[in-house]
Design an enzyme around this catalytic site. Sequence first.
Site, PDB file in Angstrom:
ATOM      1  N   SER A   1       0.846  -1.188   0.000  1.00 14.97           N
ATOM      2  CA  SER A   1       0.000   0.000   0.000  1.00 14.97           C
ATOM      3  C   SER A   1       0.887   1.246   0.000  1.00 14.97           C
ATOM      4  CB  SER A   1      -0.969  -0.048   1.185  1.00 14.97           C
ATOM      5  OG  SER A   1      -2.003   0.879   1.040  1.00 14.97           O
TER       6      SER A   1
ATOM      7  N   HIS B   1      -7.461  -5.594  -1.134  1.00 14.84           N
ATOM      8  CA  HIS B   1      -6.334  -4.916  -0.500  1.00 14.84           C
ATOM      9  C   HIS B   1      -5.891  -5.620   0.787  1.00 14.84           C
ATOM     10  CE1 HIS B   1      -3.771  -1.401  -0.640  1.00 14.84           C
ATOM     11  NE2 HIS B   1      -4.065  -1.052   0.603  1.00 14.84           N
TER      12      HIS B   1
END
Length: 661
Positions: free
Chosen positions: A523, A635
């Site tokens: 990320s 994610h």
Amino acid sequence: MEKKQLRNIKAEDLYNLKSVVDPQLAANGSDLVYTQTIASEEKNGYSSNIYYMNTEQGQEIQWTFGKARNHSPRWSPDGKRIAFVSDRDEKSQIYIMNKDGGEARQVTSCLHGASNPIWSPDGTKIAFNTSLKEGETVSDQPEKDKKEKPAPLEIDKMKHKSDAAGFWDGKYKYAAIVYVNTGEVELVTSGQHDYHVHCWSPDGEKLIVTADLAEDQDFSFQNDVFLLDVSSKELKNLTNGTGFFGNISYSPDGKYLGMTGHTREYENATLTKVWLYQLEEGSLTCLTEEWDTLVGDFAIGDFQQGAVNPGILWGEDSRSFYFITTDHGSTAVYYGSVDGEMYPALHERQHVYGLTTGGSLNKAVVAISKPSEPGDLYHLTITTGELKRLTSVNAEFLQEVILADAEPLQFKSSDQWDIHGWLMKPAGYQEGDKLPLVVEIHGGPHAMYANSYFHEFQCLTAEGNAVLFINPRGSHGYGQKFVDAVRGDYGGKDYEDIMEAVDHVLANYEFIDENRLGVTGGSYGGFMTNWIVGHTNRFKAAVTQRSISNWISFYGVSDIGYYFTDWQIQADLNDIEKLWKHSPLAYVNNIETPLLILHGEKDYRCPIEQAEQLFIALKHRKKETKFVRFPEANHELSRSGKPNLRIDRLNYITGWFNDHL
């Protein structure tokens, strides 16, 4: 007797580890329930079950069985029953189980499931959350064997997808009540807004819910607290659009609401604080206004499943409470009072990821993890600080493997900021060995590495690597100025903090080979990995995970992009030059480091096009790279993704560094 030879841990040991979370003490202070979760190779998913223990006797008893997810156990006020959530019948529904034994009884049959059970004070009702589309009722039943045909998806709002839930399908989240004896369900909120239920008033006549009722949802980021009259369904806004609040609980005497939140002075980099609402006066006060410490657990890891932020836990005197704070690489238990007193009740080098008191001021149960301890429950005597271990859920496994510990380190940056982190070396390190070093960078960027177990770090050290992980500027845990410093400066001082951390360990630890350096992160950590290899050739190998490479396209494709770039890069499409300046893709000609790119196909936070752009740009320039796409993964792949994909991911990471370092 010959000593048993311990083995190194491996990625596949994810199947051997148990996660214990969400401890819940009954009001009697001795009855405890909690949730254990395992990764199941057979179902390629997770199975959770509820366990019971009398904390004075210490014997663990399993209360639910099977391969379903049984979780969120909550005691009835009289301590004779628990409500919990289970997906044993496909959809998650609420069940009740008696402490004295017997089968669990299903009490909801909601069309789209039920979650978040909260007992009424008299034990006759349970408030919960459920979701419905326009025109549906809570008692509707799904049409069995109906095959849905593909249909167009009409979109008229910017917030039309989320990484957690996918594309918005027209459902809103409502507060509801189920009558325990009859199973009758009543919706208590309605309309085109999402509501989250928090607690009952002590007289059972009102509920506290949170919602954002702003007309323009696309540009509203508040979360207001509402007093909901259960009979009339009338809502009274207590916070009136002043900020983002949650984790609300009533004092036992009904005079106060304790909550956590902030007024968004620094957007999503604002420190969460403790707030007190006095119901008679109608006044809201921040009790930690002058306190430069973050309230709640903001430590990150890749192991625990379903940890719960306890919020404000009131004592029986209706003036005192306990809560968790995030502070300098650890999380701690703090005492607070309505008079503004704040002091630590448990503050050690560890990650407290669960807390329950049952209303007591003298004792608690805490869930604790450390770098070489995956996590267990402990009884805390608050007056003395004494900890007594209650569970040893991974004892058998830990007798087979050798785990690395983490050594804390701290140094001054070139501009005299204190930077904190850890260095791990393999548990079997031999004096004189020279080791490759892998630098790990966390996401967020407003999160915190902590004194907590990290399966990825253990797998890397097991392969003979040292691992360095720090909290650079932008991380939580070091005050408001520190966490805010990264905004508008991605790739600036945060990059320097990481590189200076590498310089620090090279200068102070002789066992690290300066010619075998690797770097990885996910990320924001993926963004920084991309940034690093575009700005230095010091690293022999890099692995970028669920990363950001291009802030210009991120603006329109991420579920948070259109406001995140404004908050964090402090630019939007009116300032393409600044977005491009902070984009790693702009520096792709400089990249010489062999780069492995890992990304989930269903990542809507950092969509996979970010990885595609970087991969094609590198291949077009004949750079060494490989791109691995993980199907069905969002994610959260590294934390709660399909177990086989989590293991594949770890093996790709260790394999890349083995080949290149």
